[in-house]
Design a protein around this motif. Structure first.
Motif, PDB file in Angstrom:
ATOM      1  N   GLN A 230       0.918  -1.137   0.089  1.00  9.92           N
ATOM      2  CA  GLN A 230       0.084  -0.036  -0.043  1.00  9.92           C
ATOM      3  C   GLN A 230       0.783   1.156   0.066  1.00  9.92           C
ATOM      4  N   PHE A 231       0.352   2.433  -0.357  1.00  8.63           N
ATOM      5  CA  PHE A 231       1.062   3.606  -0.446  1.00  8.63           C
ATOM      6  C   PHE A 231       1.237   4.482   0.277  1.00  8.63           C
ATOM      7  N   GLY A 232       0.674   4.377   1.563  1.00  3.60           N
ATOM      8  CA  GLY A 232       0.815   5.362   2.676  1.00  3.60           C
ATOM      9  C   GLY A 232       0.727   6.930   2.653  1.00  3.60           C
ATOM     10  N   LEU A 233      -0.184   7.172   1.673  1.00  2.00           N
ATOM     11  CA  LEU A 233      -0.565   8.609   1.586  1.00  2.00           C
ATOM     12  C   LEU A 233      -1.070   9.194   2.771  1.00  2.00           C
ATOM     13  N   SER A 234      -0.729  10.402   3.171  1.00  3.79           N
ATOM     14  CA  SER A 234      -1.045  10.975   4.423  1.00  3.79           C
ATOM     15  C   SER A 234      -1.758  12.131   4.178  1.00  3.79           C
ATOM     16  N   ILE A 235      -1.961  12.842   3.159  1.00  2.00           N
ATOM     17  CA  ILE A 235      -2.907  13.907   2.998  1.00  2.00           C
ATOM     18  C   ILE A 235      -3.624  13.292   1.593  1.00  2.00           C
ATOM     19  N   LEU A 236      -5.017  13.874   1.841  1.00  4.09           N
ATOM     20  CA  LEU A 236      -5.914  13.715   0.686  1.00  4.09           C
ATOM     21  C   LEU A 236      -6.626  15.198   0.567  1.00  4.09           C
ATOM     22  N   ARG A 237      -6.595  15.447  -0.863  1.00  2.00           N
ATOM     23  CA  ARG A 237      -7.256  16.759  -1.190  1.00  2.00           C
ATOM     24  C   ARG A 237      -8.522  16.521  -1.971  1.00  2.00           C
ATOM     25  N   THR A 238      -9.506  17.361  -1.339  1.00  2.00           N
ATOM     26  CA  THR A 238     -10.756  17.340  -2.065  1.00  2.00           C
ATOM     27  C   THR A 238     -11.577  18.595  -2.210  1.00  2.00           C
ATOM     28  N   GLY A 239     -12.355  18.617  -2.969  1.00  2.00           N
ATOM     29  CA  GLY A 239     -13.099  19.839  -3.663  1.00  2.00           C
ATOM     30  C   GLY A 239     -14.139  20.339  -2.919  1.00  2.00           C
ATOM     31  N   ILE A 240     -14.425  21.820  -2.490  1.00  2.00           N
ATOM     32  CA  ILE A 240     -15.451  22.255  -1.953  1.00  2.00           C
ATOM     33  C   ILE A 240     -16.479  22.839  -3.097  1.00  2.00           C
ATOM     34  N   SER A 241     -17.396  21.793  -3.300  1.00  2.00           N
ATOM     35  CA  SER A 241     -18.535  22.161  -4.333  1.00  2.00           C
ATOM     36  C   SER A 241     -19.186  23.719  -4.152  1.00  2.00           C
ATOM     37  N   PRO A 242     -19.478  24.513  -4.890  1.00  2.00           N
ATOM     38  CA  PRO A 242     -20.399  25.730  -4.357  1.00  2.00           C
ATOM     39  C   PRO A 242     -21.960  25.178  -4.407  1.00  2.00           C
ATOM     40  N   VAL A 243     -22.039  23.899  -4.781  1.00  2.00           N
ATOM     41  CA  VAL A 243     -23.521  23.440  -4.535  1.00  2.00           C
ATOM     42  C   VAL A 243     -23.492  22.244  -3.315  1.00  2.00           C
ATOM     43  N   SER A 244     -24.037  22.643  -2.112  1.00  2.00           N
ATOM     44  CA  SER A 244     -23.976  21.918  -0.885  1.00  2.00           C
ATOM     45  C   SER A 244     -24.444  20.418  -1.198  1.00  2.00           C
ATOM     46  N   SER A 245     -25.499  20.251  -1.943  1.00  2.00           N
ATOM     47  CA  SER A 245     -26.111  18.932  -2.076  1.00  2.00           C
ATOM     48  C   SER A 245     -25.226  17.870  -2.880  1.00  2.00           C
ATOM     49  N   GLU A 246     -23.788  18.465  -3.021  1.00  2.00           N
ATOM     50  CA  GLU A 246     -22.970  17.669  -3.834  1.00  2.00           C
ATOM     51  C   GLU A 246     -21.926  17.397  -2.773  1.00  2.00           C
ATOM     52  N   TRP A 247     -21.950  17.898  -1.444  1.00  2.00           N
ATOM     53  CA  TRP A 247     -20.819  17.615  -0.656  1.00  2.00           C
ATOM     54  C   TRP A 247     -20.807  16.063  -0.143  1.00  2.00           C
ATOM     55  N   SER A 248     -21.780  15.565  -0.255  1.00  2.00           N
ATOM     56  CA  SER A 248     -21.812  13.812   0.331  1.00  2.00           C
ATOM     57  C   SER A 248     -21.264  13.057  -0.527  1.00  2.00           C
ATOM     58  N   THR A 249     -20.753  13.499  -2.012  1.00  2.00           N
ATOM     59  CA  THR A 249     -20.242  12.656  -2.651  1.00  2.00           C
ATOM     60  C   THR A 249     -18.922  11.992  -2.294  1.00  2.00           C
ATOM     61  N   HIS A 250     -17.952  12.463  -1.485  1.00  2.00           N
ATOM     62  CA  HIS A 250     -16.691  11.872  -1.042  1.00  2.00           C
ATOM     63  C   HIS A 250     -16.683  11.518   0.378  1.00  2.00           C
ATOM     64  N   VAL A 251     -18.040  11.561   1.306  1.00  2.00           N
ATOM     65  CA  VAL A 251     -17.916  11.305   2.580  1.00  2.00           C
ATOM     66  C   VAL A 251     -17.418   9.984   2.966  1.00  2.00           C
ATOM     67  N   ASN A 252     -17.754   8.844   2.024  1.00  2.00           N
ATOM     68  CA  ASN A 252     -17.246   7.488   2.357  1.00  2.00           C
ATOM     69  C   ASN A 252     -15.770   7.722   2.093  1.00  2.00           C
ATOM     70  N   VAL A 253     -15.387   8.129   1.191  1.00  2.00           N
ATOM     71  CA  VAL A 253     -13.829   7.994   0.924  1.00  2.00           C
ATOM     72  C   VAL A 253     -13.028   8.604   1.996  1.00  2.00           C
ATOM     73  N   LEU A 254     -13.552   9.786   2.494  1.00  2.00           N
ATOM     74  CA  LEU A 254     -12.658  10.493   3.656  1.00  2.00           C
ATOM     75  C   LEU A 254     -12.810   9.655   4.858  1.00  2.00           C
ATOM     76  N   LYS A 255     -14.173   9.123   5.129  1.00  2.00           N
ATOM     77  CA  LYS A 255     -14.154   8.481   6.337  1.00  2.00           C
ATOM     78  C   LYS A 255     -13.422   7.034   6.341  1.00  2.00           C
ATOM     79  N   THR A 256     -13.280   6.501   5.081  1.00  2.00           N
ATOM     80  CA  THR A 256     -12.444   5.286   4.892  1.00  2.00           C
ATOM     81  C   THR A 256     -10.975   5.706   5.261  1.00  2.00           C
TER      82      THR A 256
END
Length: 594
Positions: A230-256
């Motif tokens: 495995q690659f051991g990345l210690s920072i993940l960058r994600t985007g803040i959509s101007p549309v709040s209804s799209e914020w849920s898209t990456h929740v599972n990735v970030l929680k994992t």
């Protein structure tokens, strides 16, 4: 957003914005269960586990268990054609103990019960008489993992003697051998932990920014995990959509990532405010944030941070703006340095439970950050300085940033995307030993990581973690990668990300003339000294002696090159000295436990 054309990409040459990254990600290939760990595709010259060899007049098959851990294993299969040239091939074998293949690359592999079928993919090409091709895969096992006893190539059995040995019961570790002491005399690399430089915040990559595509759980684990391969990345960058209804898209990735990784930090970057708040009334083509909406924009950023917090995700760093100096025909927003200063000075405190970053300019243009750093009230409302690598070298800013250091603001490189090796668009990216891919990875990308670490930057974040030119493949057929499969670039980057952990400090070192071809940085943390060594020369540096400040109890040495991916290497230990062979055209990591 639609991807830019090649002509549009070339027009960005003055900023080195090569092959820009706003491509909408393709649909992911769907295949069976994906192993949580991805495997190095080792060449048969680097054998770390059990090997079965079967030979006949028409073919030879080398089946190598390259690593094995509880419930899982990785293998490499090399086919040597001893008959007529083959334009396509199908290799079959059977397992004897309920082993199951979960993920494969460089071949299409299916399984029906114990029977396994592997077929070539387009970029394998033909196998001439005497030629060899190889592929790799991950699998699962239960009580035992015996080697296959026979193989058939295009229906013809490759018979012959096979002498299986017991596969390893845990992931192999690099050798530490006191039996061959390093030579006496001056060391080639002498580490001085008393002289310390910057603290490392980490190494990372971005999730998808647009659309509904995201990483699977297994893909996220491959990218952030600290387990085998495995690659051991210690920072993940994600985007803040101007549309709040799209914020849920990456929740599972970030929680994992937060639960599975080790001390992973999250950076959230906005590309634009809502269109109605901007002077051009559009999400795209730049346009400024209207001053009467500064307060609303601060509330917008704060709402995102609190939303993620309520989902169990801590956004450690929140950028005010991605590339305030670039105004393309996709999401973007225009600021100058004075406007950024005014915003963070007067409204930054409204964004809670995170630290603000200014300003992610295209090439760390100081005019976008100096005003904030020079204003006490504004400076107190930020935690980080960010900038991108496009044109950074040509602009003379691939160096330390004294004003940021003076005010104790860590400097992060938060984006770079570079992939010119494919030329007009060939499918070379899925081939782990492709020379053009490796040369670009070593000479351009890994070189810039080294340069920025030497310049006291605190973090290095690549563009998309999942893309055909990145760390794991995205399955885009034109470029020859398998979705979720580890790529050479990921293994090279992991020589930093997996071993130089958040909180480590870069320390001083000196080199002998013998070590002059090597580009080396050293780090101290967790009772270890970690060295990352680039050898971009065409010659190996053998018996390179590393001298630590005190006795070494264990040395672990891994290397990535054109023909090896995070492969274990021997290291000889004698007191406070360790001797290693540094291969030509390689990047390697030496971890010394003191």
């Amino acid at each position: 957003m639609l991807p830019p054309t090649k002509t549009q990409r070339q027009q960005r040459g003055s900023l080195m914005r090569l092959a820009h990254r706003r491509t909408v990600p393709p649909s992911r290939l769907r295949y069976g269960a994906i192993a949580a760990t991805a495997l190095v595709v080792a060449s048969t010259a680097v054998v770390t586990g059990a090997t079965g060899v079967s030979a006949a007049a028409g073919c030879r098959v080398d089946y190598t268990v390259t690593s094995q851990w509880s419930g899982g294993f990785g293998a490499n299969v090399a086919i040597t054609n001893l008959g007529d040239p083959l334009s396509s091939w199908t290799l079959t074998w059977s397992y004897g103990a309920s082993q199951s293949i979960t993920q494969a690359w460089n071949a299409t592999v299916t399984q029906n019960g114990a029977a396994v079928t592997a077929k070539n993919v387009s970029y394998n090409g033909s196998i001439p008489t005497g030629g060899t091709t190889s592929f790799g895969f991950n699998g699962t096992w239960t009580s035992s993992n015996p080697l296959p006893t026979s193989f058939a190539l295009n229906g013809v059995t490759c018979t012959g003697g096979i002498t299986p040995t017991s596969p390893p019961t845990s992931t192999p570790t690099p050798t530490s051998s006191p039996s061959t002491p390093p030579p006496s005399g001056p060391a080639d690399i002498t580490v001085n932990t008393a002289t310390k430089y910057q603290t490392v915040d980490g190494f990372g990559a971005a999730t998808w920014i647009w659309g509904n595509s995201t990483w699977s759980t297994a893909e996220t684990q491959t990218l952030v995990g600290m387990g085998p391969n495995q690659f051991g990345l210690s920072i993940l960058r994600t985007g803040i959509s101007p549309v709040s209804s799209e914020w849920s898209t990456h929740v599972n990735v970030l929680k994992t990532a937060e639960s599975y990784g080790s001390n992973v930090k999250f950076l959230a970057s906005p590309w634009t405010a809502p269109a109605a708040w901007k002077t051009n009334n559009s999400r795209t083509n730049g346009g400024k944030l209207r001053t009467d909406y500064y307060d609303d924009y601060a509330s917008h950023l704060n709402s995102y941070v609190q939303y993620m917090r309520n989902q169990g995700v801590t956004i450690d760093v929140t950028s005010v703006q991605n590339e305030p100096d670039w105004h393309p025909d996709y999401d973007s927003m225009d600021w100058n340095g004075t406007e950024l200063r005014n915003f963070v000075r007067d409204h930054g405190a409204r964004v809670q439970n995170t630290k603000l970053m200014v300003a992610e300019a295209v090439n760390m243009n100081y005019t976008y950050t100096d005003p904030t750093l020079n204003d006490t009230a504004a400076r107190n409302n930020i935690g980080y300085i960010g900038g991108h690598l496009y044109g950074l070298e040509s602009q003379g800013r691939m160096r330390s940033y004294p004003l940021a250091e003076q005010h104790n603001k860590p400097v992060w490189m938060t984006e770079w995307n570079h992939h010119e090796a494919d030329g007009s668009g060939s499918n070379i990216w899925g081939n782990p030993s492709n020379k053009a891919v490796w040369d670009e990875t070593l000479d351009d990308i890994m070189r810039t990581v080294h340069r920025l670490m030497e310049a006291n930057w605190n973090a290095y974040i690549w563009w998309y973690g999942k893309r055909f030119y990145s760390f794991i493949g995205d399955g885009e057929s034109a470029y020859g990668t398998t979705a979720g499969a580890p790529l050479k670039r990921g293994y090279a980057f992991s020589q930093y990300s997996k071993y130089v952990r958040p909180g480590y400090q870069r320390v001083a070192l000196t080199k002998s003339g013998k070590a002059s071809p090597l580009e080396v940085t050293a780090y101290s943390g967790d009772g270890k000294v970690t060295l990352v060594i680039l050898n971009r020369s065409n010659s190996a540096v053998n018996n390179a002696v590393i001298q630590a400040p005190q006795n070494v109890t264990k040395a672990e040495y891994t290397a990535t090159s054109q023909n090896a991916s995070a492969a274990s290497q021997p290291a000889s230990v004698n007191g406070n000295r360790v001797s290693v062979n540094v291969g030509a055209r390689s990047i390697s990591t030496v971890v010394l436990t003191l």
